[in-house]
Design a protein around this motif. Structure first.
Motif, short mmCIF file in Angstrom:
data_model
loop_
_atom_site.label_atom_id
_atom_site.label_comp_id
_atom_site.label_asym_id
_atom_site.label_seq_id
_atom_site.Cartn_x
_atom_site.Cartn_y
_atom_site.Cartn_z
N ALA A 70 0.83 -1.21 0.00
CA ALA A 70 0.00 0.00 0.00
C ALA A 70 0.87 1.26 0.00
CB ALA A 70 -0.92 -0.02 1.22
N PHE A 71 1.95 1.26 0.79
CA PHE A 71 2.82 2.44 0.82
C PHE A 71 3.54 2.63 -0.51
CE2 PHE A 71 3.24 1.59 5.62
CZ PHE A 71 2.03 2.23 5.84
N ARG A 72 3.87 1.52 -1.16
CA ARG A 72 4.52 1.64 -2.47
C ARG A 72 3.55 2.24 -3.50
NH1 ARG A 72 6.33 -2.94 -2.48
NH2 ARG A 72 8.51 -2.50 -1.92
N VAL A 73 2.27 1.84 -3.39
CA VAL A 73 1.26 2.43 -4.28
C VAL A 73 1.12 3.93 -4.00
CG1 VAL A 73 -1.19 2.44 -4.86
CG2 VAL A 73 0.02 0.27 -4.61
N LYS A 120 -7.04 7.67 3.66
CA LYS A 120 -6.34 6.38 3.59
C LYS A 120 -5.65 6.04 4.91
CE LYS A 120 -5.52 6.73 -1.39
NZ LYS A 120 -4.50 6.86 -2.45
N ALA A 121 -5.32 7.06 5.69
CA ALA A 121 -4.60 6.80 6.94
C ALA A 121 -5.43 5.97 7.90
CB ALA A 121 -4.21 8.12 7.61
N SER A 122 -6.76 6.13 7.87
CA SER A 122 -7.62 5.36 8.76
C SER A 122 -7.64 3.89 8.39
CB SER A 122 -9.03 5.94 8.74
OG SER A 122 -9.57 5.87 7.42
N ASN A 123 -7.37 3.59 7.12
CA ASN A 123 -7.38 2.20 6.66
C ASN A 123 -5.99 1.56 6.71
OD1 ASN A 123 -10.15 2.39 6.06
ND2 ASN A 123 -9.70 3.27 4.05
N LEU A 124 -4.96 2.38 6.69
CA LEU A 124 -3.59 1.86 6.64
C LEU A 124 -2.88 1.93 7.98
CD1 LEU A 124 -2.39 3.35 3.24
CD2 LEU A 124 -3.27 1.07 3.70
N ASP A 125 -3.57 2.33 9.05
CA ASP A 125 -2.96 2.41 10.38
C ASP A 125 -1.73 3.33 10.37
OD1 ASP A 125 -4.81 0.46 11.30
OD2 ASP A 125 -3.52 -1.11 10.49
N LEU A 126 -1.85 4.45 9.67
CA LEU A 126 -0.73 5.39 9.59
C LEU A 126 -0.72 6.29 10.82
CD1 LEU A 126 -0.73 6.50 5.85
CD2 LEU A 126 1.14 5.43 7.07
N ALA A 127 0.42 6.32 11.49
CA ALA A 127 0.60 7.29 12.57
C ALA A 127 1.03 8.63 12.01
CB ALA A 127 1.63 6.79 13.57
N HIS A 136 16.98 18.16 0.00
CA HIS A 136 17.30 18.39 1.41
C HIS A 136 16.47 17.41 2.24
CE1 HIS A 136 13.44 20.39 2.06
NE2 HIS A 136 13.65 21.02 0.92
N PRO A 137 16.98 17.01 3.46
CA PRO A 137 16.31 15.98 4.26
C PRO A 137 15.22 16.51 5.17
CG PRO A 137 18.40 16.54 5.26
CD PRO A 137 18.31 17.37 4.01
N PHE A 138 14.69 17.68 4.90
CA PHE A 138 13.65 18.24 5.77
C PHE A 138 12.29 17.97 5.15
CE2 PHE A 138 17.41 20.98 6.24
CZ PHE A 138 17.74 20.64 7.54
N PRO A 139 11.30 17.52 5.93
CA PRO A 139 9.98 17.22 5.38
C PRO A 139 9.32 18.49 4.82
CG PRO A 139 10.24 16.24 7.56
CD PRO A 139 11.38 17.18 7.37
N VAL A 140 8.68 18.31 3.67
CA VAL A 140 7.91 19.42 3.08
C VAL A 140 6.42 19.21 3.32
CG1 VAL A 140 9.67 19.87 1.34
CG2 VAL A 140 7.82 18.25 0.84
N TYR A 141 6.07 18.01 3.85
CA TYR A 141 4.65 17.73 4.10
C TYR A 141 4.57 16.69 5.21
CZ TYR A 141 0.11 15.44 3.62
OH TYR A 141 -1.12 14.88 3.89
N SER A 142 3.56 16.82 6.07
CA SER A 142 3.22 15.85 7.10
C SER A 142 1.72 15.73 7.15
CB SER A 142 3.78 16.28 8.46
OG SER A 142 3.25 15.45 9.47
N ILE A 143 1.23 14.48 7.28
CA ILE A 143 -0.22 14.29 7.33
C ILE A 143 -0.82 14.95 8.56
CG2 ILE A 143 -0.21 12.12 8.61
CD1 ILE A 143 -2.35 11.11 6.69
N ARG A 144 0.00 15.20 9.56
CA ARG A 144 -0.48 15.84 10.78
C ARG A 144 -0.63 17.35 10.61
NH1 ARG A 144 -0.34 12.86 15.46
NH2 ARG A 144 0.56 10.77 15.32
N SER A 145 0.33 17.96 9.93
CA SER A 145 0.30 19.42 9.78
C SER A 145 -0.45 19.88 8.54
CB SER A 145 1.74 19.96 9.75
OG SER A 145 2.44 19.38 8.65
N GLY A 146 -0.63 18.98 7.57
CA GLY A 146 -1.34 19.37 6.35
C GLY A 146 -0.44 20.16 5.41
N LEU A 209 7.87 8.84 3.38
CA LEU A 209 8.24 8.20 4.65
C LEU A 209 6.95 7.95 5.43
CD1 LEU A 209 11.33 9.03 6.73
CD2 LEU A 209 9.18 8.66 7.89
N ALA A 210 6.61 6.63 5.61
CA ALA A 210 5.38 6.24 6.30
C ALA A 210 5.71 5.72 7.70
CB ALA A 210 4.65 5.16 5.51
N VAL A 211 4.95 6.17 8.68
CA VAL A 211 5.13 5.76 10.08
C VAL A 211 3.90 4.94 10.48
CG1 VAL A 211 5.52 6.50 12.44
CG2 VAL A 211 6.46 7.84 10.55
N LEU A 212 4.13 3.64 10.81
CA LEU A 212 3.04 2.74 11.17
C LEU A 212 2.66 2.90 12.63
CD1 LEU A 212 3.88 -0.63 9.41
CD2 LEU A 212 1.78 0.68 9.17
#
Length: 671
Positions: A70-73, A120-127, A136-146, A209-212
């Motif tokens: 699922a994460f690869r998709v 999809k996070a509710s179905n994939l148990d995404l934290a 650069h290694p800094f996140p440009v997006y987080s599902i928590r911050s939008g 980067l997915a966090v389970l």
């Protein structure tokens, strides 16, 4: 009361014996069945734990595999590209110092992608779900911050994200991160990073980067296993520590070496262990995360159940079996009561008859029976025994009277034999004492002869040593005389050389006088020469000084030489006296050697005589000891005869008392 009846009543004993035999048989059978049943229950428990472990392991593997797909998709979906485009647009505007409206086309696409991610996070148990740019290694997006703000990470999380970002860019494949605690619960979060391929070319557009959420894994392990409330499962890392997933109690008293062994062999291990103060059946199963998913860590699945819970059916069966045994024991006691009553009646009659026989009444008889069993045989045998006792008692009475008359005569004869043996033993004892004194005297003589022989041997050895020392002394004196002659010759040569040195000293003294005279003439000539002769005058002065020093040295040498000559003369005289003393000592040594030779011959003759005396004393001692031993044997034999006579006399007296007792005992029987 009951114990008294048990001791006195055959009925009670037989009833109890039947019950005990049945109970013992049931107990033995139950113990054997219990052992085999316990083994079977233990094997069934481990088999059930193996099934549960395999089930949980398959579910965990399937769950992780599904999430990877699922994460690869997600990494290949259009939503990721929309968010990356919005992030690039936002970064460009911020660098230019401008502001863009929130309803621009980029923002609308990114916001819709964010909504789909949330769904999809509710179905994939995404934290959490992070997207990183490739530069650069800094996140440009987080599902928590939008999409409205750039996510911020703490220091530890930032380092972990940076490491995964670098690994994905280098290897261009999915990369697992090491589990790290997330949130207040302390559960490890599983992080996996996927490369986001560029639309064109072979480069990367970013990193997903997915966090389970570990809660899903926890739910898998806590589902009902249909094996009782005491069956628990949990995940443990390679160091034997609880990961926070499953039941924490499974990690108690778990040996880290066992975990390392399971991970190394890749095979299940089962054991009976102690955990939390109770015995448990434990199954340890490796998940193989390294081999299956290429993860940089590995876990083992630990499933266990309480031994008491597994053995509960066995305990219930044991209680039922014990109740059945009690009922069977009571039922088996009833035949024992009826059987004992058929035996007690005849045995009581027999008991009365035996009591009368014990009192001496041999005229007793009991009623005959036609029973063919052991009781009937016992009654008939008693009748035969009573008749036989009556006949034997008559014979014993006749024999007792005859025995009493004979014992009186034997007693008198035994008394005379004992007196004679006592007198013989006294005489032999005196002879034995005399022989012992002779043996002691012979031993003393033998000891003295041995001492004389040893002294003679030592004197012989000493004379030989004196003979050798005398010879060595004479040879030493001869060598001393030769050395004295050599020293005297050298001293004479030294005296002659001293005389030559005196002549040389006189010559040196004359030469010094001439040099002194020459220096005076030189000084006179230098004075005549004036200034040109000053240097020569200095030389003349030095020559005079040298001449004076030579004279002084010559005088000193002359004095020393005079003392040497005196000492040499004394040494010559001493050497002459020493030579005379050595000659006299040599003559005395030769005389002493002759005396020692004569003494050695005398000592050897004495030693031979001493040896002959010792041999004779030894032969005499052997003869005396043999005589003493023979007398001792006679003494012992006489003592034994005396003791035998006494015992014979005592035995005869005992026989007299026995005959009297037999007479009295026979008189008690009534026949």
């Amino acid at each position: 009361m009951i114990l008294g009846k048990f001791r006195k009543s055959l009925t009670w004993r037989m009833a109890v014996s039947f019950g005990v035999l049945v109970t013992a048989a049931l107990f033995l059978s139950g113990a054997v069945n219990w052992i085999y049943a316990e083994r079977d229950v233990r094997e069934d428990a481990f088999r059930d734990l193996s099934v549960v472990s395999d089930f949980h392991a398959d579910r965990l593997e399937s769950y992780l595999m599904e999430r990877l797909r699922a994460f690869r998709v997600l990494a290949e979906s259009r939503d990721v590209y929309d968010i990356l485009g919005w992030a690039a647009r936002r970064a460009a505007i911020e660098s230019a110092g401008g502001e863009e409206g929130t309803w621009s086309s980029y923002f609308l696409l990114a916001n819709k992608a964010h909504e789909r991610f949330v769904s999809k996070a509710s179905n994939l148990d995404l934290a959490d779900l992070l997207i990183l740019a490739p530069d650069h290694p800094f996140p440009v997006y987080s599902i928590r911050s939008g999409v409205k703000s750039v996510p911020e990470l703490n220091e530890n999380t930032s380092k972990s994200v940076e490491s995964l970002w670098a690994d994905v860019l280098r290897e261009r494949r999915a990369v697992w991160g090491k589990p790290a605690p997330r949130g207040s619960g302390g559960r490890p979060s599983l992080t996996v990073a996927f490369p986001v391929k560029a639309v064109t070319g072979e480069g990367l557009a970013g990193v997903l980067l997915a966090v389970l959420d570990p809660g899903a894994l926890d739910d898998i392990l806590k589902r009902d296993a249909h094996l009782g409330a005491t069956v628990h499962a949990g995940l443990v890392d390679e160091k034997g520590r609880f990961t926070g997933i499953g039941d924490e109690g499974v990690s108690r008293a778990l040996d880290p070496k066992l975990v390392a062994e399971v991970l190394g062999d890749g095979a299940q291990v089962r054991e009976l262990a102690e955990a939390g103060g109770r015995s448990v059946f434990r199954m340890v199963t490796p998940l193989g995360l390294v081999k299956t998913f290429g993860a940089p860590f590995d876990w083992v699945l630990v499933a266990q159940m309480d031994k008491a819970d597994a053995m509960a059916p066995m305990r219930a069966l044991g209680i039922r079996f014990a109740g059945l045994g009690i009922l069977l024991a009571l039922g088996a006691s009833v035949p024992g009561v009826f059987l004992s009553r058929s035996l007690v009646g005849p045995l009581r009659s027999l008991e009365t008859a035996v009591r009368e026989v014990g009192r001496g009444n041999l005229n007793i008889s009991i009623e005959a029976t036609d029973r063919q069993d052991e009781v009937g045989g016992l009654i008939n045998s008693f009748q035969l025994m009573a008749q036989s006792l009556r006949d034997q008692t008559h014979e014993i009475l006749d024999g007792v009277h005859t025995l009493a008359a004979s014992m009186s005569e034997i007693s008198a004869t035994a008394a005379q034999l004992a007196a004679s043996s006592t007198e013989t033993a006294t005489a032999v004892s005196q002879i034995s004492a005399t022989a012992e004194e002779m043996r002691v005297t012979a031993q003393v003589a033998q000891q003295k002869a041995d001492d004389v022989s040893k002294d003679a041997s030592r004197m012989t050895q000493t004379s030989e040593e004196g003979r050798y020392v005398t010879r060595e002394t004479i040879q030493g004196l001869q060598r001393i005389r030769k050395e004295m002659d050599f020293v005297a010759e050298n001293v004479m040569r030294l005296s002659e050389q001293s005389q030559n040195i005196g002549d040389i000293i006189e010559t040196v003294r004359d030469l010094a006088d001439q040099i002194n005279l020459l220096s005076v003439n030189a000084a006179i000539e230098a004075a005549k020469a004036g200034e040109q002769g000053k240097g020569f005058a200095v030389v003349a002065h030095e020559m005079r000084s040298l001449a004076d020093q030579s004279k002084e040295a010559t005088e000193q040498v002359k004095q020393i030489l005079s003392e040497v000559q005196k000492v040499t003369s004394g040494a010559v005289m001493a050497m002459e006296r020493g030579a005379k003393a050595v000659t006299a000592g040599l003559e005395l040594g030769e005389k002493a050697g002759d005396a020692v030779e004569r003494l050695a011959a005398t000592v050897e003759a004495s030693a031979d005589s001493a040896l002959q005396i010792a041999a004779s004393s030894h032969e005499q001692l052997v003869g005396v000891e043999q005589l003493a031993q023979a007398i001792q044997n006679i003494h012992e034999a006489t003592g034994q005869n005396t003791e035998g006579a006494r015992q014979l006399e005592m035995s005869v007296r005992d026989l007299e008392r026995l005959s009297q007792s037999l007479r009295n005992a026979a008189a008690r029987f009534r026949v």
